[in-house]
Design an enzyme around this catalytic site. Structure first.
Site, short mmCIF file in Angstrom:
data_model
loop_
_atom_site.label_atom_id
_atom_site.label_comp_id
_atom_site.label_asym_id
_atom_site.label_seq_id
_atom_site.Cartn_x
_atom_site.Cartn_y
_atom_site.Cartn_z
N ASP A 85 0.87 -1.17 0.00
CA ASP A 85 0.00 0.00 0.00
C ASP A 85 0.91 1.22 0.00
OD1 ASP A 85 -1.70 2.08 0.54
OD2 ASP A 85 -2.32 1.37 2.52
N ASP A 91 -13.52 4.72 1.19
CA ASP A 91 -12.08 4.78 1.47
C ASP A 91 -11.61 6.23 1.52
OD1 ASP A 91 -9.34 4.63 1.51
OD2 ASP A 91 -9.15 3.35 -0.26
N GLU A 122 -7.37 0.45 -4.34
CA GLU A 122 -7.37 0.31 -2.89
C GLU A 122 -8.69 -0.21 -2.33
OE1 GLU A 122 -5.95 4.22 -1.96
OE2 GLU A 122 -3.95 3.71 -2.67
N LYS A 167 2.38 11.48 -3.01
CA LYS A 167 1.38 10.81 -3.85
C LYS A 167 0.47 11.82 -4.55
CE LYS A 167 -1.91 7.01 -3.31
NZ LYS A 167 -2.38 6.06 -2.28
#
Lengths: 622, 206
Positions: A21, A205, A183, A83
């Protein structure tokens, strides 16, 4: 008709591959062991790696906890939230950059670069540093077993460019990516929801920097994603910012606005806001507290959960808007949802939980640690890909429609959002001028009507079309989105039947050469060391050259033409500047310039030496 | 339909892969979506049955099951899965599968056949007016305007699909007048689907 024979039953013993992850805030690896996915632990501690990089004055970049600890002490050399920059241009992330203490620029192809210690890094390189650290830690906890194979997760709503960037980052880190998976889908695998039989599942999420919602149906081991929606610019960081804004306003009122510019203040206020948010998860009331002696700031304010929720009301609403969109696309009603799963550290916020619960009318699953569930799911997928089990099947979708810009600037859709991947579409092109051998087209991703409002995946060029009258060429361009959600484009000329080879030049992302360059650059920053050493050598050399030249400048002015003297003076100035900057490239080029400029002087001095020797003087007196 | 596997000779459930020996097959382009899913061509489809087939056939060719295979097999698995998924999506959507049948049977294209009954065009104008005014309003007023329009359009769509079903079942031979009639219905369906999509997007942006 070709075919490929495969002995599918003999897959051999399953080797382990990592599920990684790669998060905005934290990164983590898990692996399939003893019949279940497990988070890797080092000395009994979770191997969670904060996605933070610190660039010390000397030596190699430091990743993880130690880097995070430098955030206040040396804020200018700490990079985080990388990210958010993956596969993005400067204008995409303007709002982020306003509140992050980064020096950022764009390269000639519009890709963002972040600066640290005078060197520019692409987000891919920075993510590669994080991946290397995660991989290192994983290998440690696997007792030295080195596995380069991995599955990496990305937000479901990542577009093609962001996915490619993630894949490139892994390549730079020397990892072999078996698959990029979404994810939320990974989270649903981790929960083993297939064990409950069939049903519709929503995965909500909310991570550090991104929000995704996915609707899937599960039946007999098949996880079929029906729809996904989200916002790649909405996450826990935004909730922190609401508290940080509160503090900024109050402190600016007391201390003036200049303090807001201070990098140390910026980091401190960010961390204080985060701490307050975390405290509000456990307590109904918490203190937002900032103490920076150097700036003579000592400020505190009590914040209740209700106040915090009110500050973030629009953020909550944005997540629910995406939920409505996903349900609508999936053609599933709220009442038909059987399970709701919460993923991402930000779903710990009580305000988020209660809103999700009331929206879906059921208690969401929170049994698994929201920081670990994605890595665990990636490990399940890695296990499937390594041939470990064939009973499970994951059918995911592409989150955004793919289209081509038409003459008027509108978008002609070729692949609809939420199409099951892999998927493909073929589009016909023709020439509009006689003997035209190339065709340009612009590919975008998004749902808006106009190309300029969508994400540009870049302009493509078809080259090598055989010359023929206008409109006769028939070029079939095939758009294939693979199981990673990444687009490839291929083309064939059908008009002549000659099967001409049509070359396609993608104009976005890192080129293969760039990735190769970063690869050879090195692994473990060998290049960094090499560069540093080289810079030191060059600096020493330049220093000696400057000294020697300065000593002979009077002789030069007396014996050389004006142009040569000016060349020498310019070279001296450049050399001093290069010594200041310590930039290897500048050092190298000024040394070369110096070498050229001193040639006439060297000749003059040699001449003088020869003359003086004739006059019986010793060399030492020259 | 019942082609044989070039590798083991077993009967194929789809031209894309063999269930008996696991071989991936690379058939020529242009196969019908029904053929790719191992079905007889037919206008009416059973969504549940289609879904089961997609899953069963995906298990034969999904790239996840070929991750450790040589590159050529991985590529073919990706291409074949894409063809399978596209066939599934085509059959699931009445507009797309009708278009496939009409094109395959040489019916006039949507551009060539644009006749539309005057009364229908008037209706379309009315929907657009309703949508435009809904765009101007907010809250409950908008919601009820959209709800009313939806209540009007949904049964119309059902009726239209019923008419398409009776025109295209059994599948008419090329040249049959039913094809032209079906083209006109399909043109009307495009208007309906566009209006329905706008209702949905307005409902979501409320």
């Amino acid at each position: 008709m070709g075919y490929i024979e495969l002995n599918v039953l003999n897959t051999g013993p399953a080797q382990s591959a990592l599920g990684i992850d790669l998060g905005t805030t934290n990164s983590l690896a898990a692996v399939w062991r003893d019949g279940r996915p497990q988070v890797l632990k080092v000395d009994g501690r979770s191997s969670l790696v904060p996605s933070v990089i610190y660039f010390p004055g000397d030596g190699q970049p430091i990743v993880g906890r130690e880097a995070r600890e430098q955030a206040i002490a040396d804020p200018e050399h700490v990079l985080f939230s990388i990210k958010r920059f993956m596969g993005r241009g400067l204008k995409d992330v303007a709002s982020e950059l306003e509140r992050l203490p980064y020096r950022a620029s764009e390269n000639e192809r519009g890709l963002i670069q972040l600066e640290a210690r005078g060197r520019k890094y692409s987000p891919e390189e920075l993510s590669a540093l994080i991946l290397m650290k995660v991989h290192d830690v994983a290998c440690q906890s696997l007792a030295g077993q080195d596995t380069k194979k991995c599955v990496i997760t990305v937000p479901a709503y990542f577009d093609d460019t962001q996915r490619q960037s993630t894949r490139d980052a892994a390549r730079i880190a020397g990892l072999e990516v078996l698959r990029i998976i979404n994810e939320p889908t990974a989270a649903s695998l981790a929960y083993g929801l297939d064990q409950r039989g069939k049903g519709n599942v929503v995965v909500y999420d909310l991570g550090g920097g991104t929000f995704d919602v996915t609707v899937l149906s599960i039946e007999e081991g098949v996880f079929q994603v029906r729809a996904t929606a989200g916002d790649t610019h909405l996450g826990g960081d935004d909730f922190d910012q609401r508290l940080a804004d509160l503090a900024r306003k109050a402190i600016a009122a007391q201390h003036g606005t200049r303090v807001l510019e201070d990098p140390g203040f910026q980091q401190a206020v960010r961390l204080a806001a985060e701490q307050c948010k975390i405290a509000l998860t456990g307590d109904p009331e918490a203190e937002l507290h900032l103490s920076i002696p150097e700036l003579r700031i000592s400020w505190r304010q009590r914040v209740t959960r209700e106040e915090f929720d009110a500050l973030c009301a629009d953020l909550h609403e944005r997540t629910l808007t995406a939920c409505r969109q996903a349900l609508s696309d999936a053609k599933v009603r709220v009442s038909e949802i059987d399970e709701v799963v919460l993923v991402g550290g930000s779903t710990r916020m009580p305000g988020v939980r209660s809103r999700v619960e009331s929206f879906f009318g059921r208690k969401p699953h929170t049994e698994l640690n929201p920081d670990e569930v994605v890595a665990l799911g990636a490990a399940v997928q890695a296990h499937i890909l390594m041939g470990g089990r064939r009973d499970m099947l994951l059918l995911d979708v592409t989150p955004l429609s793919l289209g081509i810009e038409t003459m008027g600037g509108a978008v002609s859709k070729i692949i609809d959002r939420n199409s099951t991947i892999p998927c493909e579409a073929t589009e016909g092109f023709t020439t509009y001028a006689d003997n035209q051998t190339g065709i340009d087209f612009h590919i975008v991703q998004g749902e808006r009507e106009l190309a300029k409002d969508c994400r540009s995946l870049g302009r493509f060029q078809l080259k090598g079309i055989p010359p023929m009258p206008a409109g006769l060429a028939r070029v079939a361009v095939k758009f294939h989105i693979d199981a990673d959600g990444v687009l490839t484009v291929s083309a064939k000329e059908l008009g002549t039947g000659a099967n001409a080879h049509i070359e396609i030049q993608p104009m976005h992302g890192l080129t293969d050469a760039e990735v190769e360059g970063m690869l050879s650059e090195g692994f473990r920053n060998a290049r960094e060391d090499f560069e540093a050493r080289r810079a030191a050598d060059l600096a020493t050399e330049l220093g000696t050259m400057i000294q020697a030249t300065e000593k002979h400048m009077n002789a030069a002015r007396a014996g050389l033409d004006r142009e040569s003297v000016r060349d020498l003076e310019d070279a001296l100035t450049a050399a001093r500047a290069a010594l200041q900057s310590r930039d290897p490239k500048a050092l190298q080029s000024s040394r070369d310039q110096f070498e050229r400029a001193t040639l006439p002087l060297a000749a003059l001095l040699m001449n003088n030496v020869a003359q003086k020797a004739l006059m019986g003087k010793s060399l030492g007196e020259v | 339909m019942s082609e044989q596997c070039p590798a083991c000779g077993a009967q194929l459930p789809t031209p894309l892969a063999c269930a008996a020996c696991g071989a991936l097959i690379d058939p020529p382009p242009g196969l019908s979506p029904w053929a790719l899913l191992g079905l007889e061509p037919c206008w009416r489809v059973d969504a549940g049955e289609l879904q089961k087939r997609l899953v069963r056939l995906s298990r034969l060719m999904h790239p996840d099951f070929f991750a450790a295979a040589p590159q050529a097999a991985r590529d073919l698995a990706g291409r074949n899965s894409a063809r399978l998924n596209d066939a599934y999506a085509t059959l699931l959507d009445p507009a797309r599968r009708t278009e496939w049948i009409l094109t395959d049977r040489g019916a006039p294209s949507a551009q060539a056949e644009r006749t539309m009954p005057q009364s229908f065009l008037m209706q379309v104008l009315e929907w657009n007016e309703t949508l435009d005014s809904a765009r101007e309003t907010q809250g409950a007023a908008r919601a009820s305007a959209l709800q009313n329009l939806l209540a009007e359009l949904s049964p119309q769509r059902e009726a239209l699909l019923g008419r398409l079903g009776s025109l295209l079942e059994p599948l008419p031979a090329p040249g049959s007048p039913a094809l032209l009639a079906a083209r006109r219905e399909l043109n009307a369906l495009a208007y309906l689907d566009r209006a329905l999509a706008q209702i949905e997007s307005l409902r979501l942006s409320a």
